[in-house]
Design an enzyme around this catalytic site. Sequence first.
Site, PDB file in Angstrom:
ATOM      1  N   TYR A   1       3.752   4.320  -5.625  1.00 34.97           N
ATOM      2  CA  TYR A   1       4.561   5.447  -5.163  1.00 34.97           C
ATOM      3  C   TYR A   1       5.872   5.483  -5.922  1.00 34.97           C
ATOM      4  O   TYR A   1       6.355   4.467  -6.428  1.00 34.97           O
ATOM      5  CB  TYR A   1       4.833   5.330  -3.662  1.00 34.97           C
ATOM      6  CG  TYR A   1       3.658   5.742  -2.816  1.00 34.97           C
ATOM      7  CD1 TYR A   1       3.397   7.077  -2.548  1.00 34.97           C
ATOM      8  CD2 TYR A   1       2.790   4.784  -2.285  1.00 34.97           C
ATOM      9  CE1 TYR A   1       2.310   7.462  -1.777  1.00 34.97           C
ATOM     10  CE2 TYR A   1       1.701   5.150  -1.517  1.00 34.97           C
ATOM     11  CZ  TYR A   1       1.471   6.501  -1.271  1.00 34.97           C
ATOM     12  OH  TYR A   1       0.389   6.867  -0.513  1.00 34.97           O
TER      13      TYR A   1
ATOM     14  N   TYR B   1      -4.227   0.926  -3.581  1.00 33.62           N
ATOM     15  CA  TYR B   1      -3.152  -0.077  -3.617  1.00 33.62           C
ATOM     16  C   TYR B   1      -3.344  -1.082  -2.485  1.00 33.62           C
ATOM     17  O   TYR B   1      -3.925  -0.770  -1.446  1.00 33.62           O
ATOM     18  CB  TYR B   1      -1.768   0.579  -3.546  1.00 33.62           C
ATOM     19  CG  TYR B   1      -1.512   1.482  -2.364  1.00 33.62           C
ATOM     20  CD1 TYR B   1      -1.073   0.980  -1.140  1.00 33.62           C
ATOM     21  CD2 TYR B   1      -1.669   2.858  -2.472  1.00 33.62           C
ATOM     22  CE1 TYR B   1      -0.806   1.811  -0.074  1.00 33.62           C
ATOM     23  CE2 TYR B   1      -1.412   3.707  -1.401  1.00 33.62           C
ATOM     24  CZ  TYR B   1      -0.978   3.171  -0.201  1.00 33.62           C
ATOM     25  OH  TYR B   1      -0.727   4.007   0.861  1.00 33.62           O
TER      26      TYR B   1
ATOM     27  N   ARG C   1      -5.691  -0.037   0.607  1.00 36.99           N
ATOM     28  CA  ARG C   1      -5.772   1.373   0.918  1.00 36.99           C
ATOM     29  C   ARG C   1      -6.645   2.032  -0.148  1.00 36.99           C
ATOM     30  O   ARG C   1      -6.361   1.940  -1.345  1.00 36.99           O
ATOM     31  CB  ARG C   1      -4.387   2.037   0.891  1.00 36.99           C
ATOM     32  CG  ARG C   1      -3.432   1.695   2.039  1.00 36.99           C
ATOM     33  CD  ARG C   1      -4.003   1.962   3.427  1.00 36.99           C
ATOM     34  NE  ARG C   1      -4.903   3.102   3.546  1.00 36.99           N
ATOM     35  CZ  ARG C   1      -4.513   4.375   3.716  1.00 36.99           C
ATOM     36  NH1 ARG C   1      -3.251   4.663   3.803  1.00 36.99           N
ATOM     37  NH2 ARG C   1      -5.406   5.348   3.818  1.00 36.99           N
TER      38      ARG C   1
ATOM     39  N   HIS D   1      -6.264   7.874  -1.820  1.00 33.34           N
ATOM     40  CA  HIS D   1      -6.046   8.901  -0.804  1.00 33.34           C
ATOM     41  C   HIS D   1      -4.845   9.767  -1.161  1.00 33.34           C
ATOM     42  O   HIS D   1      -3.958   9.353  -1.908  1.00 33.34           O
ATOM     43  CB  HIS D   1      -5.822   8.266   0.573  1.00 33.34           C
ATOM     44  CG  HIS D   1      -4.603   7.399   0.633  1.00 33.34           C
ATOM     45  ND1 HIS D   1      -4.590   6.099   0.202  1.00 33.34           N
ATOM     46  CD2 HIS D   1      -3.337   7.654   1.051  1.00 33.34           C
ATOM     47  CE1 HIS D   1      -3.387   5.582   0.355  1.00 33.34           C
ATOM     48  NE2 HIS D   1      -2.597   6.509   0.871  1.00 33.34           N
TER      49      HIS D   1
ATOM     50  N   HIS E   1      -1.956  12.044   0.954  1.00 38.03           N
ATOM     51  CA  HIS E   1      -1.405  12.383   2.266  1.00 38.03           C
ATOM     52  C   HIS E   1      -1.202  13.894   2.358  1.00 38.03           C
ATOM     53  O   HIS E   1      -0.748  14.529   1.389  1.00 38.03           O
ATOM     54  CB  HIS E   1      -0.056  11.694   2.470  1.00 38.03           C
ATOM     55  CG  HIS E   1      -0.142  10.199   2.494  1.00 38.03           C
ATOM     56  ND1 HIS E   1      -0.328   9.477   3.644  1.00 38.03           N
ATOM     57  CD2 HIS E   1      -0.069   9.282   1.488  1.00 38.03           C
ATOM     58  CE1 HIS E   1      -0.363   8.184   3.369  1.00 38.03           C
ATOM     59  NE2 HIS E   1      -0.205   8.036   2.057  1.00 38.03           N
TER      60      HIS E   1
END
Length: 231
Positions: A102, A141, A151, A154, A156
Amino acid sequence: MRAYTEPWWVQLPEGFSTPEFDTEIWTPRKPLVIVPSRLIDSSAPVYGYGTPGPTDNDLLSQHDGVPMGEHITVHGRVTDSWGRPVRDMLVEIWQANAAGKYVHDHDPTPKPHDPHFTGAGRTLTNAHGEYTFKTIKPGAYPWWRDPEAWRAQHIHFGLTGRGLTERYVTQMQFPGDPLLSRDPVVSTIPDAKARERLVAELDWEAAIPGITVGYRFDIVLGGVHATPAEH
Ligand SMILES: [Fe+2]
């Protein structure tokens, strides 16, 4: 049987008077600690109040260079619990880059940033409840709470209607991702069919030949076929 005149929850331990119990034990004795808010505490990026611009839904063109990774088109339709399209809904997305990183500084994963990718976009649904984004396929990640968990890839989604109380937050997963079975967030959904509703489908109709792979992710905001939401 034990006999008493008051409910058990108002009976005090022996030796405690009501004033002592209320003021000396339950009242904080030290100043409250103010925990500084961080970006990671927010459930979504802060986009501001402006109307989405014409390229806000194109995460591939937000910088001078081209982002690393697999370029994709993500589109879908937003409907209510009756199957009716929801128009003029603000659809916001945020995601990791192709390496699974991120953009904010609180991401602890030792992976590189992409100077050409921020990972945030937004758009409005049209009269048919449809939205479209161009972006990259995010990397998986590791989950910071458990080194054994990951995770899965994906994106969000945050959907806001005419009032903030109508905000709906969910995540889109990718079909065939082997990490789905190890994803600690997806695994919290007990219903297998509900988990499947988080998985987009490959959609060649939405692909831009030679440029993007297409995915379709429809979002249902309620009812028995609702897309699972975060609360
Ligand atoms: Fe995430």
